[in-house]
Scaffold this motif. Sequence first.
Motif: not given
Length: 340
Positions: A46-47, A56-63, A162-163
């Motif tokens: 997710y990161r 990195g600088g992006l959190l990707d929770f698109s799913d 809760f990371p």
Amino acid sequence: MGSFKLKEFRSSLGKFMVEDGLPDEDEVLKIGESAVNALEKEKSSYRPYGHKKTPGGLLDFSDLEQDVILVPDLHARPEFLLRLLDSEIVGQNVLSALADDKCTVLCVGDCFHTETSGRCAERWKKAWIAWNDGEVDSPMMREEMHDCFATLLPIMMLKNAFPKNFHFLKGNHENILNENDNGNYSFRKHANEGQMVFDFVEQVYSQATLHILNSFEKTLPIVALFKTFAVSHAEPYEPYSREEIIDYRRNPSVILNFTWTDNGEAREGSVIEQLRLLDKKIDAENFLWFGGHRPVKGRYALRQDGQYIQFHNPTQMNVVHVHADGSFNIEKDIVSVMGE
């Protein structure tokens, strides 16, 4: 986390607000080191990892398919954070929902520096007079720093506990060194806040505390992507590639791009262009982008043809609730946790 331990944990979060004085340096360092460790070990699922295989600088929770709560600039308001955790916006106590992996909480940044007019502004002005007279550790400054640490330490503890479910983006006030470098500008508003806080922490605590707070700030992400929306502290100034956002540490202008943009300063169409660069598969025209940074008078303000929603009102305690199916109603889902 069992119910008893959760109750104990909630009590530990609130103690910094109700206790007089400042936390001990050992406690600040212990909590800070744990939070930095949690950030440095975030999962690439997710990161995404950038340069040198670091998060990195992006959190990707698109799913992600669960309720998401977005929290605007906190600015040393510990009660705001605690009231959110005690609220039942998602159908149950938010803290228990975090523990049950049933919701995600994302703060848009800006933990330090009270910013409202009135009492807070007057406190800054009095502390500034003392600071200019050589009194770094004045009673007014102690009050301010009490509120700052009472907000920051629970944020760090929540990240450690809760990371995957609790996140805090870097804002322009995450600049403990008050530097004009690395995507930062020094800060002043009611007084010379950035320098005054740096001087206070250096004198009352030590270089070790400055180091751990700076390390925390430098490991924070700057953009989050979800199923139907994205988030950053400020309005995207201009679009960057997904890879550039992930590798944000290599280009300070990327950090500035998402943390310092003033109203009317962003390139026209920057949000929709940025969305297309983040993920070519998403329906960019029907996506939203949320941010704080610049205050709004009511519950929200719209920019970028309505795609960018500002929701930071420093006199209220409003949060955004996006439902698990990705739906969001601007008139119903910006809700207050202020209570009575």
